[in-house]
Design an enzyme around this catalytic site. Structure first.
Site, short mmCIF file in Angstrom:
data_model
loop_
_atom_site.label_atom_id
_atom_site.label_comp_id
_atom_site.label_asym_id
_atom_site.label_seq_id
_atom_site.Cartn_x
_atom_site.Cartn_y
_atom_site.Cartn_z
N GLU A 1 0.83 -1.21 0.00
CA GLU A 1 0.00 0.00 0.00
C GLU A 1 0.87 1.26 0.00
OE1 GLU A 1 -3.02 -0.10 -0.62
OE2 GLU A 1 -3.82 -2.01 0.09
N ARG B 1 0.86 3.80 -3.22
CA ARG B 1 0.24 5.11 -2.97
C ARG B 1 1.29 6.19 -2.72
NH1 ARG B 1 -5.54 3.74 -0.05
NH2 ARG B 1 -5.49 1.51 -0.46
N ASP C 1 -5.27 -9.85 -8.24
CA ASP C 1 -5.58 -8.94 -9.36
C ASP C 1 -4.37 -8.26 -10.02
OD1 ASP C 1 -5.24 -7.56 -6.96
OD2 ASP C 1 -7.00 -6.28 -7.16
N GLU D 1 -11.87 0.93 -10.40
CA GLU D 1 -11.51 0.03 -11.51
C GLU D 1 -12.36 0.19 -12.77
OE1 GLU D 1 -11.81 -0.95 -8.33
OE2 GLU D 1 -9.69 -1.24 -7.86
N THR E 1 -0.67 0.77 -10.26
CA THR E 1 -2.00 0.26 -9.92
C THR E 1 -2.78 1.23 -9.02
OG1 THR E 1 -3.21 -1.74 -9.24
CG2 THR E 1 -1.29 -1.10 -7.89
#
Ligand code: DMJ
Length: 534
Positions: A165, A169, A298, A433, A522
């Site tokens: 994360e 980010r 994913d 998404e 992502t």
């Protein structure tokens, strides 16, 4: 011989002479006669023209129920690109207002209670939103945020952060902001957090731990297991590879490529599909036999393709694994729903198929389209189009027009509804998404319907998740427009990803963050595609 209707007309004309005194009635009759005098083709033409005038708003609006018209003739109702872009800027400003007033410098806004939530204590929303502000042209907001990064952001903190994360980010956000602005402040901060995350790779297997204490320089797995999540350890590569390129220090790239090398060789895949967990002691997959394109797997697939593109399409193992996985999806996970025949991606558990699809899977149409743009098989694009329709339907078939977190697709003959949602899955976290994929689909096809779908979704976010005092909130129930039941949390990815993708979707300028120059991580942070020479 005249057809019967003409004969009627003739007789009516004869009886008319001198007998009509009421002029209005006469006028009506006369129009009607003229109408009947026209050929079928002429009448159809007139009707069609009237319809056009009606739809274009030349005839009074009240004659038509707007919603119905929008469904029937969406093509005529496009707003100007600029008004849509402004609507996104306005949404961003509204979200920012809540963050600024109630959560400034904290990780997340809690817009209902007008307070904040802390995850890592690193101003997550602010960092995630930096490049969005730059892309949307929100200069004042950007300047304030830069000031905070310069004066208040410190990674010298005794705090446990999640490697994945904070990479996607924070490291991703800082790197992309550096590239967009050229401001070395962001590069310095990126180097700082990047090097503080490196202890995660000090494991027996070199598969990183999930958590790092960035102040102490120690790392560990979660308390209950020594496993890491496959998507997490394979979706930090774009960022660390870029950090090596910028610093000239190969250690970041070597660490993350070692993970890819190992995963490439591992047993336990099914037709290129990977399990969801990997052990940090022995480097082997655990909990085998379950395959999904949703949570925990994913972005493994997404980053295979994106690393290949980032590195100039030369790393064949990445491409091979990606192509194999797409075939694996087609063979094992793709089915059609009833009654509408929507193509969806389900899950496989020890040989049993489950028609469950996470909203997270909706990254896939965009990724498939991106691959096709870079020369991968054309049938990837066909599949992308079908899945895009499905992801849109996950919104459109809900009472609020917003997708649930997880959908179950009906496959039984006689079903009347394609999408079913379990009570526990009815929440919406403002995830990006579907909007992300709409952006790619619009960029590559120029089909305006993708913008229109995105516009509908944005309006529904405004209707059901916007908090009047500032900010947007996740909701608990997408099936209850009367009470969507706010959860009191605005995730950082709403500003980092969702609003950014809305903006780029509505922009008609393909050079605004060109997909031939940038690859989005992502978390929607654009990083440069490396020049061929590198
Ligand atoms: C984001 O942090 C990233 O997009 C990640 O890949 C998946 N989860 C959220 C958004 O849904």
């Amino acid at each position: 011989m005249l057809p019967p209707s003409r004969r009627d007309f003739v007789s009516l004309t004869l009886s008319e002479s001198g007998s009509y005194t009421d002029s209005k009635q006469w006028h009506r009759q006369s129009c009607w006669r003229k109408w009947k005098q026209l050929s079928r083709l002429q009448r159809s033409l007139i009707l069609f023209t009237l319809m056009l005038l009606l739809v274009c708003g030349i005839l009074p609006n009240c004659l038509v129920e707007k919603k119905k018209m929008r469904q029937l003739f969406p093509v005529f109702l496009f707003l100007s690109a600029e008004s849509r872009l402004e609507a996104v800027r306005e949404a961003f400003r509204h979200a920012w207002k809540g963050y600024k007033n109630f959560a400034w410098g904290h990780d997340e806004l809690k817009p209902i209670s007008k307070s904040h939530g802390e995850w890592f204590g690193l101003g997550l929303t602010l960092i995630d939103a930096l490049d969005t502000m730059w892309i949307l042209g929100l200069k004042e907001e950007f300047a304030e945020a830069r000031e905070w990064v310069a004066r208040a952001l410190s990674f010298d903190k005794n705090v446990d952060v999640n490697l994945f994360e904070s990479t996607i980010r924070i490291l991703g956000g800082l790197l992309s902001t550096y590239h967009l602005t050229g401001d070395s402040l962001f590069l310095e901060k990126a180097k700082d957090i990047g090097s503080r995350l490196m202890p995660a790779f000090n494991t027996a297997s070199k598969i990183p731990y999930s958590d790092v204490n960035i102040g102490k320089g120690t790392a560990h797995p979660p308390q209950w297991t020594s496993d890491s999540t496959v998507a997490e350890v394979t979706s930090i590569q774009l960022e660390f590879r870029e950090l090596s390129r910028l610093t000239g220090d190969p250690k970041y790239k070597l660490a993350v490529m070692e993970v890819m090398k190992q995963v490439h060789k591992l047993d336990g895949k099914q037709d290129g599909l990977v399990p969801m967990f990997i052990n940090t002691n022995n480097g082997l997959f655990t909990h085998q036999g379950i395959y999904t394109l949703g949570a925990r797997a994913d972005s493994y697939y997404e980053y295979l393709l994106k690393q290949w593109i980032q590195g100039g399409k030369a790393e064949n193992e990445l491409l091979d694994d990606y192509l194999l996985a797409v075939e694996g999806v087609k063979k094992n996970l793709l089915k059609k729903s009833t009654p509408s025949g929507l193509t969806f991606v389900g899950e496989l558990s020890h040989g049993y198929f489950s028609p469950k699809m996470d909203h997270l899977v909706c990254f896939l149409p965009g990724t498939l389209a991106l691959g096709a743009h870079f020369g991968l098989p054309a049938d990837h694009m066909e599949l992308a189009k079908q899945l895009m329709e499905t992801c849109y339907q996950m919104y459109a078939q809900m009472e609020t027009g917003l997708s649930p977190e997880i959908a179950h697709f009906n496959m039984h003959e006689g079903s009347t509804q394609d999408v079913e949602v379990k009570i526990a899955d009815r929440h919406n976290l403002l995830r990006p998404e579907t909007v992300e994929s709409l952006f790619y689909m619009y960029r590559f096809t120029k089909d305006k319907k993708y913008q229109q779908w995105g516009w509908e979704i944005l309006q529904n976010f405004n209707k059901y998740t916007r908090v009047p005092t500032g900010g947007y909130t996740s909701i608990n129930n997408v099936r209850d427009p009367a009470n969507p039941n706010p959860r009191d949390k605005m995730e950082s990815f709403f500003l980092g990803e969702t609003l950014k993708y809305f903006y780029l979707l509505f922009s008609n300028d393909p050079n605004h963050i060109s997909l031939d120059k940038y690859i989005f991580n992502t978390e929607a942070h654009p990083l440069p595609i490396w020049p061929q020479s590198e």
